[in-house]
Each structure stands twice: as structure tokens, then as C-alpha cells.
Design a protein around this motif. Structure first.
Motif: not given
Length: 425
Positions: A134-141, A156-177
Motif C-alpha cells: 500500500v502506498d505510504k500516503s494512504k496507509a494510515q487511512e 480480532n486482528v492485528k494490522i502491521i505496516y512496515s518498510g514504507g509499503m508492506d501491510l500485513d494482517i494477522l490474528p490479534q495474538g500473532a506478531g513478532k512480540g
């Protein structure tokens, strides 16, 4: 993980791209420095964890391209997959946790309504991860609107934006942390939590790693704006998190020293070559030192001097033997004599040597059995050998020295000689 009978001295949990691996360094110097430090000082009693946004497919591809070590644990697909060892055995307990309140079909249905989202390649779509660009200018919206729609669908999901372009949708209980927290809890239940944990990252999807209360953290010098912003807003006054002055793996080495977690001088940073003397790190250090010398010799990065060859011979038993992967057996001293003729033959050819999975066991009062994998890279081609060595040791003038008594090498599966022109140790 059964080989580690007690708590790990240190567990390093590192992102890969632009953290452990510097894609702007064609010589891979910082990565090779870290490799030598880890195998020399930490492999035998510590844990190395790679935590990456890459899928298993892209992770394996990276391993073919870069001189990487084999981690004890691999966390992939932004914390949605945990595997163990070289066989990458999956953690089924983690899968059960992520299955709660997760319906991949609903995620795909709702994201299809956003033309701003461009689906990433099929390899990056995983059971518990749906990934877009997703384009960086539109990511937050987009993230705000998408989050509301999925919540309305009972997801119940988690949305992570990284690298200025990558948007990942995961289960809420997932993620590196969460994956790291799960591992720490698992080790605690087994009665062997790591004595120290160091997390390392450069981008937004690494922020969760730094949120675990008991860890030390390093943001490498080339960390992206999104992670630095998170640090400013959430952990600016936390002395356990630093912004390193060095890039990528160099920053990880810096953090080990900064927090006093253990030795942080890589054998590749020691000026002498044939007979350098660091604080005794055991036979593993002897293995790293020997192979690093061979690399520098063939790259013509040291003086062509008979003294070096004689020093190598002095570190080998005159009656010692070497079995080449071809099955040919010769005297260790003959193998070193053959090395003499290869001075500078890899100069300017992108030749590097590193060792992986160095594990040693004491089989008598002065004798060690050492197993390791020796890797060579020449340009874009890699090959590896499975090595078994017997070393004897003695103390001379207060320093422990090691002597090679035997070395046996076989090709790893899928490997073959890069250079059949000469048989070398």
C-alpha cells in the motif's frame, strides 16, 4: 532444543533484512563478523533466533544468497510461524493459539473492497498472514477503515505496516512480540529461561520485540523512521534499548558489548591471522581462526609469507590425517603445503569462508571432538562440507593451544566442489 540442558547464556532474537543482513554490503562483512563471534563464543550455550517477516519460501531463498548461520529457532511470516532447528520443526502449540478468532476468508473478503491494497506474491500469503502493498500516503487511512470493517465482522486482528509499503494482517495474538513472549514463557515453564535476551530490529514490524519488559534491545543505525518514531513515543527513556552507531549486524555486536552480555570481539576483527591470541574460547575459536586465515590467504589479504604456513603446520600433529570429501586421505601437513600454492587465487572473486553449527565435546582430559559445517561462497555460488575434527590441547606459557589431529570432510547434501583444481583442508 534438548541439546541445551540449562538456561541459555544469551538469546539473540534478530530481524533479518537490514538488521542481521545488510543488503547494501556486497561483501557481507558485518554478517561474517557476527557469524565468527557467535560460533566462537556463543553457539555452545546460547540461542540464536531469526525473527523475520519473510515467508518460509523467501527465508530459504535468502539463505541461498547470503552467508547466514543456522538459527536454533526461526520465527517467520511476521510472528505467525515458529520452527525449531535445521529441520524447521513447527510449533503446533503456537498454531492452536493463532487459530482463535481467525478467519482468513473474511479477511480476504473485506480487503477486496480496498483498491489501494495490492496483494503480495502467493509465497507471502500464509495460513495466519495476509499481505499487501500500500502506498505510504494512504496507509494510515486504509488501516483505520479496514480495522473498523474487520471488527464489525467479529474479527480480532492485528494490522502491521512496515518498510514504507508492506501491510500485513494477522490474528490479534500473532506478531513478532507475541511469538517471542510465547517462547520466553515456554522456556520458563521448562525451568530454563534465558539469562539475557537481546532483540534486534530496524523497522515497524520489529517494534513489538522491544515491548517485551525483560529484554535488551538494539535498533541498528540504519533503522527506519517508523521504528525510531515508535521509540520516541514509547521507550525514549528506556536504558535497555539503544540506537546503535553501526549498521546491521555490526550494531548487534555493538549492543552485546554495550550491555555487557558477553565477548564482543569477533575473530575477524583481530589483526593477527595465523597465530592470533584472544581469550581462550575453546576449540571452536581454533576452527574459526583456521578457516578465516585460509580465506584471507586465498584473497591475498595478508602477506605471502612462509612463516604463516609454518605456523599452520605447527598447529597440526605431524602424524595427523585429513580425509577430503572425495575420499582421498592425506597427511595434514600435505594439505597445508597444498594451500601454499593457492595464494591469491580467489582475489577479486567474492570468495568467503564461514563455519556454522560448531559444537565440541571433550572426549578425554586433553582431546576434543568438534563437529561443524564449513561454507564457501564464490560469487553467487555456495557449497558446504560437513566436518568432524579431533583436536588436542595443552597449556603453554599460560595460554591454551590446540593442535589438529584429524579432519574428515564430506559434501553436504546438494553440494559439490566449487573448485576441483586442488584438494584443500
Amino acid at each position: 532444543m534438548d541439546w541445551l540442558k540449562t538456561s541459555a547464556r544469551i538469546m539473540i532474537v534478530s530481524d533479518l533484512d537490514h538488521t542481521m543482513v545488510d543488503h547494501h554490503d556486497p561483501e557481507n562483512l558485518s554478517l561474517l563478523r557476527f557469524n565468527a563471534l557467535w560460533e566462537s563464543n556463543y553457539r555452545h550455550d546460547s540461542l540464536l533466533v531469526f525473527s523475520t517477516g519473510r515467508s518460509p519460501t523467501l527465508y530459504k531463498q535468502l539463505r541461498k544468497e547470503k552467508p547466514m548461520l543456522t538459527p536454533d529457532i526461526t520465527i517467520m511470516s511476521v510472528g505467525t510461524e515458529i520452527t525449531y532447528g535445521i529441520a524447521m520443526v513447527p510449533d503446533n502449540g503456537w498454531v492452536e493459539i493463532l487459530n482463535q478468532k481467525w478467519d482468513r476468508n473474511i479477511v480476504l473478503e473485506e480487503t477486496h473492497k480496498f483498491p489501494e491494497l495490492k496483494l503480495q506474491s502467493e509465497t507471502e500469503q500464509r495460513p495466519h498472514k495476509v499481505s499487501f502493498y500500500v502506498d505510504k500516503s494512504k496507509a494510515q487511512e486504509v488501516m483505520k477503515a479496514l480495522s473498523e470493517k474487520l471488527e464489525n465482522r467479529g474479527m480480532n486482528v492485528k494490522i502491521i505496516y512496515s518498510g514504507g509499503m508492506d501491510l500485513d494482517i494477522l490474528p490479534q495474538g500473532a506478531g513478532k512480540g507475541q511469538a517471542l513472549a510465547y517462547l520466553l514463557q515456554k522456556f520458563k515453564k521448562e525451568g530454563k529461561p534465558p539469562k539475557n535476551t537481546l532483540v534486534c530490529g530496524d523497522s515497524g514490524n520489529d517494534a513489538e520485540l522491544f515491548s517485551i519488559p525483560e529484554v535488551h534491545g538494539v535498533m541498528v543505525s540504519n533503522a527506519q523512521e517508523e521504528l525510531l518514531q515508535w521509540h520516541t513515543e514509547n521507550a525514549k527513556n528506556n536504558p535497555k534499548i539503544i540506537h546503535a552507531a553501526e549498521r546491521c549486524a555490526g550494531g548487534i555486536i555493538q549492543a552485546i558489548g554495550h550491555f555487557g552480555l558477553g565477548p564482543n570481539i569477533s575473530p575477524r576483527d583481530v589483526a593477527e591471522t595465523a597465530d592470533n591470541h584472544l581469550e581462550d574460547a575453546g576449540p571452536a575459536h581454533e576452527v574459526i581462526k583456521f578457516n578465516f586465515f585460509c580465506e584471507k590467504w586465498r584473497r591475498a589479504e595478508i602477506e605471502q609469507c612462509d612463516m604463516y604456513i609454518e605456523s599452520l603446520k605447527a598447529s597440526c600433529d605431524p602424524a595427523g590425517s585429513f580425509v577430503h570429501p572425495s575420499g582421498v586421505e592425506q597427511c595434514l601437513h600435505d594439505g597445508i603445503s597444498a594451500l601454499k600454492k593457492t595464494y591469491g587465487d580467489k582475489q577479486g572473486k567474492g570468495y568467503r569462508v564461514w563455519v556454522d553449527r560448531v559444537l565440541s565435546s571433550k572426549i578425554s582430559s586433553d582431546t576434543w571432538l568438534v563437529k561443524f559445517v564449513k561454507w564457501e561462497i564464490l560469487g553467487e555460488e555456495q557449497q558446504s562440507r560437513i566436518c568432524t575434527a579431533i583436536l588436542t590441547s595443552e597449556e603453554v606459557n599460560g595460554l591454551r593451544t590446540y593442535v589438529w589431529a584429524h579432519l574428515h570432510e564430506t559434501w553436504s547434501e546438494g553440494s559439490g566442489a566449487i573448485d576441483n583444481g586442488v584438494w584443500l583442508m
